[in-house]
Design an enzyme around this catalytic site. Structure first.
Site, PDB file in Angstrom:
ATOM      1  CE  LYS A  22      92.167 -13.247   9.919  1.00 39.93           C
ATOM      2  NZ  LYS A  22      91.376 -13.570   8.714  1.00 39.93           N
ATOM      3  CG  ASN A  23      90.111  -9.470  10.684  1.00 37.11           C
ATOM      4  OD1 ASN A  23      90.468 -10.236   9.785  1.00 37.11           O
ATOM      5  ND2 ASN A  23      89.265  -9.840  11.629  1.00 37.11           N
ATOM      6  CB  CYS A 117      85.687 -18.908   7.010  1.00 38.03           C
ATOM      7  SG  CYS A 117      87.169 -19.004   7.993  1.00 38.03           S
ATOM      8  NE  ARG A 122      82.478 -14.378   5.556  1.00 37.00           N
ATOM      9  CZ  ARG A 122      83.628 -14.503   6.213  1.00 37.00           C
ATOM     10  NH1 ARG A 122      84.034 -13.547   6.992  1.00 37.00           N
ATOM     11  NH2 ARG A 122      84.360 -15.576   6.096  1.00 37.00           N
ATOM     12  CG  ASP A 306      86.025 -12.558  13.990  1.00 34.66           C
ATOM     13  OD1 ASP A 306      85.203 -13.290  13.423  1.00 34.66           O
ATOM     14  OD2 ASP A 306      86.841 -11.845  13.368  1.00 34.66           O
ATOM     15  NE  ARG A 398      91.998 -18.438   6.296  1.00 37.57           N
ATOM     16  CZ  ARG A 398      90.765 -18.094   6.626  1.00 37.57           C
ATOM     17  NH1 ARG A 398      89.980 -18.967   7.234  1.00 37.57           N
ATOM     18  NH2 ARG A 398      90.303 -16.897   6.373  1.00 37.57           N
TER      19      ARG A 398
END
Length: 419
Positions: A22-23, A117, A122, A306, A398
């Site tokens: 995903k990232n 999230c 951030r 993560d 997600r």
């Protein structure tokens, strides 16, 4: 709203295929905006965040076609509206990644400040400061970043803190800037390297990806290309922990073992036997209870934030006391409170969690609070006595492709039911 129901107590066994990261997929999809020809991206995971990014590209006028197995064809030549609206951006922080490519390609961008999230502030100040140093005129008004530039110019950028999306945004912007850009204190994550490889395959000139200094020589244009997204190292780590926490034997395939060094080291500390091949990893706990491990999160190549929640779940049923220190995000312990509902013994002291392992957890209804937290609750549910119901699983969708199907392949008693 769907929820997951898990009947705990099964030692997982079997193999599972890892999806694309995903990232890596999200910045690469944003990076297609840099091209002046069609781009094909393969091994794209079928996730809610990816769907949101594709919808965002479509909203800008970009032509996107999704083929079998999420083979995504993007034609950015029809781009007409360099605008990322709040209603899309609020659901996914990674939407900020269109800022750099839009300013570089179109000379302007209106991008909503991000949501996503609830795991920390951030801030986007590093993205903005970098673009300003490259000559962009930027104002933040009405909740939008409004950026204008005739053509960005190369600059030396020293990032205040290590930021993955900041590095990616500025690298994409620099790819079409006039002259050379040097990004110091750059993120070194594999996903940053994958993005650099993608841009270089379009004709970009990026050196130093995977180190803390990137050198980008801007080019006049970037053409079409085909790129395979790298495997997801966080999904890889999550399924390995699932094997470890249940005392099982799990093989993951289509992965990159060289991206998992920090995670594999901690799994060995927990007592797992690990075997590694070119594109697979096998974990065998031989029915044993794991040993507690200490974790301290830090930017790559250190232990990833993560994976913190998943190892917290492991520590809840491990032998001994484990300490987890979170250094990246300030609000990333919300899952600990839910795991206490399952009988976990956890003491929180600021950014440190002290977890005393218990022989067994007991099922209870719990609620996901963010993406990786929801994964940790699934892991805890796999070993809890009784049936655990996990609500608000849109968080897990997600970042994990069909998690209930993959765990069921390994023998887990898990199903998705209407809430």
């Amino acid at each position: 709203m769907d929820k997951l129901q898990i009947q705990g107590g099964v030692a997982l066994e079997g193999e599972v295929r890892i999806s694309g990261a995903k990232n890596a997929a999200l910045p690469i999809l944003a990076g297609t905006l840099l091209a002046d020809g069609p781009v094909t991206v393969s091994n794209v995971p079928h996730l809610q965040d990816v769907t949101t990014m594709i919808e965002l590209l479509g909203r800008m006028g970009v032509d996107v076609t999704i083929g079998e197995r999420m083979h995504v064809e993007v034609d950015p030549t029809a781009l007409r509206e360099p605008y990322a609206p709040y209603e899309l951006v609020k659901t996914m922080r990674a939407s900020i990644l269109v800022l750099g490519p839009l300013v570089a390609r179109c000379g302007r961008a209106d991008v909503s400040l991000p949501g996503g999230c609830a795991i920390g502030a951030r801030p986007v100040n590093i993205h903005v400061a970098g673009l300003q140093a490259m000559g962009a005129d930027i104002h933040i008004e009405g909740g939008y970043i409004r950026a204008r530039a005739s053509r960005l110019k190369g600059a030396r950028l020293v990032l205040e803190t290590v930021t993955v999306t900041g590095t990616e945004n500025l690298m994409m912007a620099a790819a079409l800037a006039a002259g050379e850009t040097i990004i110091e204190n750059a993120a070194r994550e594999p996903e940053v390297v994958d993005l650099a490889n993608f841009i270089n395959s379009m004709g970009g000139k990026i050196r130093g990806a995977g180190t803390d200094t990137l050198v980008i020589e801007g080019v006049e244009r970037l053409g079409g290309t085909h790129h395979d997204v790298l495997p997801d190292r966080i999904e890889s780590g999550t399924y390995l922990v699932a094997g470890a926490i249940t005392g099982g034997r799990v093989r993951i395939k289509n992965t990159r073992p060289d991206h998992l060094d920090a995670v594999l080291a901690k799994l060995r500390d927990a007592g797992a036997t690990i075997a590694v091949g070119d594109n697979w990893v096998e974990l065998d706990m031989r029915g044993r209870r794991p040993q507690s491990v200490d974790i301290r999160t830090a930017p790559y190549p250190a232990f990833p934030t993560d994976m913190q929640a998943q190892f917290a779940a492991l520590d809840t049923v491990a032998e001994g006391v484990g300490t987890i220190v979170e250094t990246i995000f300030e609000n990333r312990f919300m899952h600990m409170l839910e795991m206490r509902r399952l009988g976990a013994e956890i003491r929180l002291e600021g950014t440190t969690a002290i977890i005393r392992g218990v022989p067994k957890l007991t099922a209870a209804p719990v609620m996901a609070t963010d993406l990786r937290a929801s994964a940790s609750l699934v892991l805890a549910g796999l070993v809890a006595d009784g049936r655990t119901d996990i609500e608000r699983i849109y968080h897990i969708d997600r970042g994990y492709e069909t998690i209930e199907e993959k765990l069921a392949q390994l023998g887990a008693r898990i199903r998705r039911v209407p809430g």
